[in-house]
Design a protein around this motif. Sequence first.
Motif, short mmCIF file in Angstrom:
data_model
loop_
_atom_site.label_atom_id
_atom_site.label_comp_id
_atom_site.label_asym_id
_atom_site.label_seq_id
_atom_site.Cartn_x
_atom_site.Cartn_y
_atom_site.Cartn_z
N ASP A 6 11.03 35.76 19.72
CA ASP A 6 10.16 34.95 18.87
C ASP A 6 10.92 33.70 18.45
O ASP A 6 11.75 33.75 17.55
CB ASP A 6 9.76 35.79 17.65
N LEU A 58 4.34 47.18 17.28
CA LEU A 58 4.58 47.26 15.83
C LEU A 58 3.26 47.33 15.07
O LEU A 58 3.22 47.67 13.91
CB LEU A 58 5.37 46.03 15.36
N ASP A 59 2.18 46.98 15.76
CA ASP A 59 0.87 46.98 15.11
C ASP A 59 -0.14 47.44 16.14
O ASP A 59 0.13 47.40 17.34
CB ASP A 59 0.55 45.54 14.63
N SER A 119 1.95 35.40 16.80
CA SER A 119 2.72 36.47 16.17
C SER A 119 1.98 37.80 16.24
O SER A 119 2.58 38.84 16.46
CB SER A 119 3.01 36.12 14.71
N ASN A 142 3.31 41.14 17.82
CA ASN A 142 3.27 42.39 17.05
C ASN A 142 2.72 43.53 17.88
O ASN A 142 3.26 44.64 17.88
CB ASN A 142 2.32 42.22 15.86
N ARG A 196 8.59 52.26 21.74
CA ARG A 196 9.20 50.97 21.41
C ARG A 196 10.72 51.03 21.56
O ARG A 196 11.34 50.19 22.21
CB ARG A 196 8.83 50.59 19.98
N PHE A 199 14.05 43.13 20.68
CA PHE A 199 13.51 41.97 19.99
C PHE A 199 14.59 40.93 19.69
O PHE A 199 15.71 41.29 19.32
CB PHE A 199 12.89 42.38 18.64
#
Lengths: 225, 821
Positions: free
Chosen positions: A166, A54-55, A45, A49, A81, A87
Amino acid sequence: MIKITDLEKIYRTEEVETVALNKLSLEVKEGEFVAIMGPSGCGKSTLLNIVGLLDDPDSGSFKFNGIEVAKFNERKRADLRKRNIGFVFQSFNLIDELTVFENVELPLIYTGVKSSERKKRVEEVLDKMQIMHRRNHYPQQLSGGQQQRVAVARAVVNRPKLILADEPTGNLDSHNGNEVMQLLTDLNEQGTTIVMVTHSEHDARYSHRIVRMLDGQTVLENIMV
Amino acid sequence: MIKNYFKTAWRNLWKNKTFSLINIAGLAIGMAACLLILQYVSFKLSFDQFNKNAADLYRVYNDRYQNGKLIQHGTITYSAIGKAMQDDYPEVINHARVEPFGTVIIINNEKKIGEQEVLAVDNSFLTMFTYPLIAGDVNSALKDPYTLILSQRSAEKIFDVKDGNFSKVVGRSVLMGTDSIPYKVTGVCKNVPENSHLQFDILAAYSTLYAGNNSNPYKEADYDFTDSDFWHYIQLKHGTDYKKLQAKFPAFSQRHFQGTKVSGTDEKFYLQPLSKAHLYSDFEYEIGRTGSATTVWGLLIIAALIIVIAWVNYINLATAKSMERAKEVGVRKVSGATKQQLIRQFLSESFMINVIALVLALLMVTLVRRGFNNMIKYDLSLSYLFQKGLSGYNITIALIALIITGILVSGFYPAFVLSSFKPILVLKGKYTTSTKGIILRKALVVGQFAITVALIIGSFVVYRQIRFVNAQDLGMNISQMLIIRPPELTNWDSTFINRENTFTEELKKIPHVQGAATSWNLPGGETGRSFNVRRVDQDSTVRFTMRHSGISVGYLGLYKIKLLAGRDYTYTDFNPNFGNLHNIILNESAIKLLGFKSPQDAIGKTIIRWVKKWEIIGVINDYHQKSLRYPVEPTMLFPAYSTNSPISVKVQPKDLPATISQIKKKYDAFFPGNLFDYSFLDDRFNAQYANDRLFGKVFAIFSGFAIFIACLGLLGLSLFATAQRTKEIGVRKVLGASVTNIVALLSKDFIKLVVIAFLIASPVAWYIMHNWLQDFAYRINISWWIFFGAGLLAVLIALFTISFQAIRAAVANPVKSLRTE
């Protein structure tokens, strides 16, 4: 498209330090369909990410389309993004207060697409996913398979170059699961790069390559025939 | 984009109806309460601001000292002061003397109109103040003696003006009370605004007091430094610093009064800005309408607290709810939303809720307006919010700023919390509440309940104090006392005392009448002061100050005032000529002040008031002439009658209308031509506490609101907390926990917070209420049980609120809740 070198991510709380990614390196070429597998807590994960912008990593390099993005700030990441990445989640994650149409429309709103153009594109993609007839329904009025098709529609409406999935079939029965996997394969054949995290060996077989992770590192790669 | 925000916001509101209702209701009630108080506060702050020269007008006040002690603190002073100030200081550009005639009867031929409030003023009053004339000339209307200006309302009543043409009454004449010289109407002015501290129906020419055909001219009213019975307003050159001018007044006092030589006391003069006259008056012999600044600021604080509680609720509920919104945030983020966009979204949401609440609040204010106005006895509307107040438009600006801040703060925090969620974690359901968020939410609940507990304590104290003063022994009995208007239209002559005595004797023959007597002043009224009293054996430089009043035969007995030594007045103590009186009754304080060892010791002794000797024939107990805000003062009671003395009649409540009609019959027979009117003494006396009662009532009502809103918040939070713990409750029940166990489990956390709130609130509330009580000369002690009671009440209210949800959760079937996993 994605070139990751020596990526590190460490989560710290007062008592413990958890190494989520440990000098991980990975490359994904444009047009590839990569499945990432591994036990819970192996860092899948976290990787998703970071790949999904996102991170941010603690150290290491992350090149997206040749641009170094590891040190990008939140605004720049968001900008990159929303233009490039879609996603798909295990639990669909549709907004309950919005209709099918509005859910799919959302990414277009954030990229600033004009209303008339939005309508056209949303209808186009809903049509392709065969849920046009459900456009004015709310998510809770749909079956799981339908919901996931809406989620895929939302992920692709912006025509992203990369789709991050995911465990996309985790909440679906095998029939609906296969349908979703077929959708992803179709998208991949039309040129979209796909990175998918999964526990299912069955699903992984749809991909070109399986990357296996353990303790924040990649341990094995299987090339599918 | 905005459309999308509002769409989501709106659907969210619909989806969570209970939550939205709690949220919006709390905010709306808070805002309504806040607006109601604010309009009252702005009304209070708007007093006298309608005067164009308001910023340059001041009233003179005068402190008088005797033996180093302040003996009088009043706006009452010497008639020469205004002119002397204007002569001495170029900064003073105008002055006006004011002398109230009280409520008089106006006679237009056969028509008598009572209850007309008359102020005698100089002509300059008309140009200094803004009471615009509809008819007549501002520059000359009150120049000549025996002229007057009627208010529109009075003109309508006295001359039956119905067509709005007031110029036709100019030039007409009326009689005032027993005065045989007619007054000429020289003008008509608009009705005095509600927010004027000076209230009048009629303005009379001040010069009437000492000039014209006045058969009994009051020389001291013109230009005098010995008789301090007059009121003054002065106008300063625009931009003058009044404090600098005030600093020159000691020299002014020395120049005109030469220490204590001229008036017998040390004179100190000060100025009070007109805009403060209404709210900041601790003055004796006040002629204006006064209010209490403490009350106004107290209410303003309550208003702020209520709205803060409401917003805290909003923040609390919104953040608690945020977990459910977390998924939406995650989805929006992965769909490309930036943090700024999310913050904007949640801000527009809070904006929407605030606007809905504000609209509802305005609706509520309109609905309760009449009831609220009845309670506070003013005709208020929201328009007062936009009136110029004591500090300019600050209230309005503050209000707008408050609303904007409220929306921003209450919107920002949830927006900030929500937009900071890590999307992937959230979307995978691995969302955990941050400890910081929980601590903050708990702190907010503590804050809310601290405010609530403080308000409960405050209400208890106000209520107890008002009950205390009502139950306090006044040293006299004022119950069942009917007060009859003085026979003021009867002329004073040597037969009046006999006539009044026969009248009161006649009254006693009426069934249910137990007795009757007269006095210069009624209990609750302000009595006069004698500044130069001493024992005959004391040096002539010794001076004491005492209150004085005149009473008739039987007054002490009627009011059950106790005689400690000597005797009560009998008919032989009285005389129509004041100069021939020589017996006097003093109260205990007066005896002590004069230095007598005991009441008995004082009997038969002689005292001197100014130059005249009096023999003490009786000593009475200290009774409360005024409300318990004031201490009992040394008092002397003359054996004296007056046509202006109201008549006290003790009646039994049985058959009251019949009794009153018989009293009226006798009154009309003894005092023909007078207007019969009556009232009840306890109402009049208790009117002294009207401000305190209003404060108490408003305090209690708005504390109730605050509690209600805080409870809504608590309800919302408990709803949320139990929802969060559904699974835990299920597991516990399966393992054998009883319903009581579960309810206790769920309540415990909240009760802890309320207890902490109580510990914070108690000292603060004690401090504030202790200060409030200092205004009363006689006051309660704030006892421990008030705190205990308030704390217990808060806990009970909290428990009650939580129990709804807790019990529901506790009796739910555990199998169901466990299956949701």
